[in-house]
Design a protein around this motif. Structure first.
Motif, PDB file in Angstrom:
ATOM      1  N   ALA A 111       0.837  -1.204   0.000  1.00  0.00           N
ATOM      2  CA  ALA A 111       0.000   0.000   0.000  1.00  0.00           C
ATOM      3  C   ALA A 111       0.873   1.257   0.000  1.00  0.00           C
ATOM      4  CB  ALA A 111      -0.943  -0.002   1.191  1.00  0.00           C
ATOM      5  N   CYS A 112       1.942   1.244   0.771  1.00  0.00           N
ATOM      6  CA  CYS A 112       2.863   2.390   0.790  1.00  0.00           C
ATOM      7  C   CYS A 112       3.568   2.546  -0.555  1.00  0.00           C
ATOM      8  CB  CYS A 112       3.908   2.226   1.892  1.00  0.00           C
ATOM      9  SG  CYS A 112       3.249   2.374   3.557  1.00  0.00           S
ATOM     10  N   PHE A 113       4.074   1.422  -1.091  1.00  0.00           N
ATOM     11  CA  PHE A 113       4.829   1.475  -2.337  1.00  0.00           C
ATOM     12  C   PHE A 113       3.970   1.866  -3.532  1.00  0.00           C
ATOM     13  CE2 PHE A 113       7.702  -1.980  -0.348  1.00  0.00           C
ATOM     14  CZ  PHE A 113       8.491  -1.014   0.261  1.00  0.00           C
ATOM     15  N   SER A 114       2.650   1.757  -3.415  1.00  0.00           N
ATOM     16  CA  SER A 114       1.775   2.124  -4.528  1.00  0.00           C
ATOM     17  C   SER A 114       1.244   3.555  -4.422  1.00  0.00           C
ATOM     18  CB  SER A 114       0.609   1.137  -4.636  1.00  0.00           C
ATOM     19  OG  SER A 114      -0.230   1.233  -3.504  1.00  0.00           O
TER      20      SER A 114
ATOM     21  N   THR B  77      15.828   4.078 -12.629  1.00  0.00           N
ATOM     22  CA  THR B  77      15.525   2.882 -13.404  1.00  0.00           C
ATOM     23  C   THR B  77      16.758   2.028 -13.667  1.00  0.00           C
ATOM     24  OG1 THR B  77      15.842   4.046 -15.495  1.00  0.00           O
ATOM     25  CG2 THR B  77      13.606   3.981 -14.632  1.00  0.00           C
ATOM     26  N   TRP B  78      16.484   0.763 -13.918  1.00  0.00           N
ATOM     27  CA  TRP B  78      17.476  -0.186 -14.406  1.00  0.00           C
ATOM     28  C   TRP B  78      17.232  -0.345 -15.898  1.00  0.00           C
ATOM     29  CZ3 TRP B  78      20.814  -1.949 -10.790  1.00  0.00           C
ATOM     30  CH2 TRP B  78      20.399  -2.043  -9.479  1.00  0.00           C
TER      31      TRP B  78
ATOM     32  N   ASP C   9       8.500   0.350  -9.030  1.00  0.00           N
ATOM     33  CA  ASP C   9       7.764  -0.871  -9.344  1.00  0.00           C
ATOM     34  C   ASP C   9       8.410  -2.098  -8.708  1.00  0.00           C
ATOM     35  OD1 ASP C   9       5.977   0.645 -10.839  1.00  0.00           O
ATOM     36  OD2 ASP C   9       7.085   0.331 -12.703  1.00  0.00           O
ATOM     37  N   GLN C  10       9.731  -2.092  -8.596  1.00  0.00           N
ATOM     38  CA  GLN C  10      10.418  -3.201  -7.933  1.00  0.00           C
ATOM     39  C   GLN C  10       9.999  -3.331  -6.481  1.00  0.00           C
ATOM     40  OE1 GLN C  10      14.600  -2.325  -8.729  1.00  0.00           O
ATOM     41  NE2 GLN C  10      14.787  -4.387  -9.555  1.00  0.00           N
ATOM     42  N   PHE C  11       9.929  -2.216  -5.779  1.00  0.00           N
ATOM     43  CA  PHE C  11       9.517  -2.255  -4.379  1.00  0.00           C
ATOM     44  C   PHE C  11       8.107  -2.838  -4.257  1.00  0.00           C
ATOM     45  CE2 PHE C  11      12.818   1.056  -3.580  1.00  0.00           C
ATOM     46  CZ  PHE C  11      13.442   0.448  -2.501  1.00  0.00           C
ATOM     47  N   PHE C  12       7.199  -2.352  -5.102  1.00  0.00           N
ATOM     48  CA  PHE C  12       5.821  -2.831  -5.057  1.00  0.00           C
ATOM     49  C   PHE C  12       5.759  -4.326  -5.356  1.00  0.00           C
ATOM     50  CE2 PHE C  12       1.761  -3.809  -7.063  1.00  0.00           C
ATOM     51  CZ  PHE C  12       0.889  -3.392  -6.075  1.00  0.00           C
TER      52      PHE C  12
ATOM     53  N   ALA D  69      -4.954  -9.024 -14.188  1.00  0.00           N
ATOM     54  CA  ALA D  69      -4.606  -7.752 -14.839  1.00  0.00           C
ATOM     55  C   ALA D  69      -3.105  -7.522 -14.847  1.00  0.00           C
ATOM     56  CB  ALA D  69      -5.298  -6.599 -14.117  1.00  0.00           C
ATOM     57  N   PRO D  70      -2.558  -7.032 -15.964  1.00  0.00           N
ATOM     58  CA  PRO D  70      -1.142  -6.694 -15.977  1.00  0.00           C
ATOM     59  C   PRO D  70      -0.883  -5.443 -15.144  1.00  0.00           C
ATOM     60  CG  PRO D  70      -2.129  -6.120 -18.075  1.00  0.00           C
ATOM     61  CD  PRO D  70      -3.190  -6.800 -17.250  1.00  0.00           C
ATOM     62  N   GLY D  71       0.354  -5.297 -14.703  1.00  0.00           N
ATOM     63  CA  GLY D  71       0.742  -4.108 -13.921  1.00  0.00           C
ATOM     64  C   GLY D  71       0.034  -4.097 -12.593  1.00  0.00           C
ATOM     65  N   ARG D  72      -0.124  -2.894 -12.030  1.00  0.00           N
ATOM     66  CA  ARG D  72      -0.787  -2.763 -10.733  1.00  0.00           C
ATOM     67  C   ARG D  72      -2.240  -2.649 -10.959  1.00  0.00           C
ATOM     68  NH1 ARG D  72       2.699   1.692  -7.974  1.00  0.00           N
ATOM     69  NH2 ARG D  72       4.417   1.144  -9.203  1.00  0.00           N
TER      70      ARG D  72
END
Length: 167
Positions: A82-85, A95-96, A131-134, A164-167
């Protein structure tokens, strides 16, 4: 990995006449100030919040990454996700560059909703640390092993627990 954290900013003035002779005294004053400031900050945190985790969790609106990490440290990946989003979560501009070499990696990257850069020499994506953290928190929630491909390319829909893809 380095986890950047900032103390509240302030202006502090020190007596210094600009001479080389006064430089050791200035250095001592600055170091004393920093030591006292940090000790005072940590004492306040302990008194009001119990520990740094409590401080970051109490300030999750302004420090969602640190609050998310605190929730992870406490074994609460759902609250961490919830925090990471949160919209103000940092890491979107960090980014990598990740080369995509296999079909499974390609599917994983596409399922994460990132743009796949393709040219004759290679295929690659930019993976946001936000996105990695999430994804890490979601992987923990779902009992998944945190692998290189999941970290660098994202989770598949079935790994997220949704279609669903992504968040």
């Amino acid at each position: 990995m380095l986890c950047r954290v900032a103390f509240p900013r302030m202006t502090q003035h020190f007596d210094f006449d600009g001479t080389e002779t006064a430089m050791p005294g200035l250095c001592e004053d600055v170091l004393d100030f920093l030591q006292d400031y940090c000790a005072g900050f940590l004492a306040m945190v302990e008194e009001r919040y119990g520990d740094l985790n409590g401080y970051y969790i109490a300030n999750r609106e302004t420090m969602p990454r640190l609050a998310g990490l605190a929730f992870l440290d406490r074994g609460d990946p759902e609250s961490a996700a919830a925090c990471f989003s949160q919209p103000n979560m940092d890491g979107e501009n960090s980014t990598w560059w990740v080369q995509v070499e296999t079909e499974e990696q390609r599917q994983r990257a596409l399922a994460s909703g990132v743009y796949l850069y393709e040219c004759p020499e290679y295929a690659a994506v930019h993976r946001h640390r936000k996105d990695q953290f999430f994804d890490y928190a979601v992987a923990l929630q779902n009992g998944l092993e945190w692998t290189h491909d999941r970290a660098m390319l994202g989770l598949l829909p079935q790994e997220r627990g949704t279609g669903a893809p992504g968040r």
